[in-house]
Design an enzyme around this catalytic site. Sequence first.
Site: not given
Length: 555
Positions: A206, A336, A457
Amino acid sequence: MDQEKIIWQLIWIFLASLYLVHGQEVQITQGRLKGSSEKSRNGTTYFSFLGIPYAKPPLGELRFKEPEPHPGWTEELNATKIGNECPQRSLANNQLIVGDEDCLFLNIHTPKLDPGLKLPVMIYIHGGAFKAGSGGIFRAKFLMDRNIVFVTVNYRLGILGFLSFLDDVIFGNLGLRDQIFALKWIQGNIAQFGGDPNRVTIFGGSAGAASVDYLVISPLAKGLFHNAIIQGGTATSPWAFIPQPIALQRAEAVSTLVGCPSRPTAEALNCLRNVSSEVLVQTTDKFLELGMFPLGPFSPVIDSYLHPDQAILPDYPLALPPNPGLNIILGFNSYEGNMIASLACYNDFYLAISMETDMARALPLVTCVQDQVGYHEKGRLVTKLVDYYLDGSNITKDNVVKFADMGTDLIFGHPSFKAALNYYRNVPVYFYLYDIDPRVPIASLFGICPHIKGPSHGEEIIYFFDDIFPSIKLNKKEEELSNRLLDLWTNFAAIGVPTSSWTPVSSDRIDYLHMTKTGFTMKRGLYEDRMKFVDSLPLLTNRYNVRHEVEKTEL
């Protein structure tokens, strides 16, 4: 005599065991550290040194300034507890503000304390949209079954880490400067923990992945690491980059909101130094326009206004080549975008329905591209997105998976694709697509949605670190997957190649390792139609044709 030797050997073993229980000691340039011993997943003993200050606390006159060397300590430092996290809203309870500005700590885990070992070093940079998270929550139990030294790092967040007035007074990118300062500290000290300063791998997910990507292209990070792993996020992910004009507008707004002058910057600095960190965290919330969006209102910025020798990011990321001599793993998860799809779906599609009243404003916010498209282009952008992904309809249970595709492509996939195109001619790039359905979807943390599918994600993170989600315990098959991923990552850290069967990108079509529950296979041509479509959108990223020589554009 033999019996006496045996007795002394038994005494030595007993004393040594006590020494292991009560911790180990290491001498570094700043002073002496006392650590502790722990057990890996497979029962191997390793040693942890937690809460090591790598820079002076950025307090008082050091707020909004470069990190400075820590002066050290005279007494032995008890390095058995994690240091403060940087000021932020609590990840466990968003109503609480936690952390302390005295937060520039790192944590080191090692299987042996032998300066002669020269083990590969892996440094994890945490995520959190540049406004939350800490290195201390990423423990080493899984990684310590491999012969590596593992390090995690804290860095300044939010306004304290990324506020920029586009000048040399409050210049921004301090969180990235902290990371570079920590890398320099590691170069000077990691040998004492058995690590090899000439075999350093940085990796992150991230905002941590975006940070790694920034370090790959930053001239100031050259030579401080040798391999990079970028997991779900790049320097051009739309939430990870703030155009200069918007960064300046937000900086001036912060000053006004907390009762400080916005000009001259020197006066703003003097005033801002007297505002509590709690107030600055609260002020960040004033920039949220729709729920949790924009995700990262204070993120890295091009600091071309500084002297070239001082700039972290002297140009747009896609206009910068990777630092020479690197090897890169780069990739993302196939869904994601479940992160935003679950939010849209949660509570009977409450957010999706509320977006319908002003899609030209709401959709760019939720897909994080609001700062990457011109105001007069937003209507055209939204029309194209809705037509392509949703067949011109609103978001419902019947097309929420396609909305997840939209989020995947805009927020993570296309930026990763562009980064690969920018890098592969200069350095080896090993691309992956993680496509393994989770048993317990992490996307449910954003909102329960039974209609979505696939890995969201950050879904792969539970296979690298224990205790991230204490309620999720790996079963036997998941442990096998964990070991397979760890083998790839740690082999890459050791020799710069994850495995001989994973070949690097060789053309614009993108060679990639497709990770599925039935096996890991090489493929070519990554979401080609979808990537071509995003290429056609009026986004800042698309001003840069990275297939050829880049024409620089003023922002």
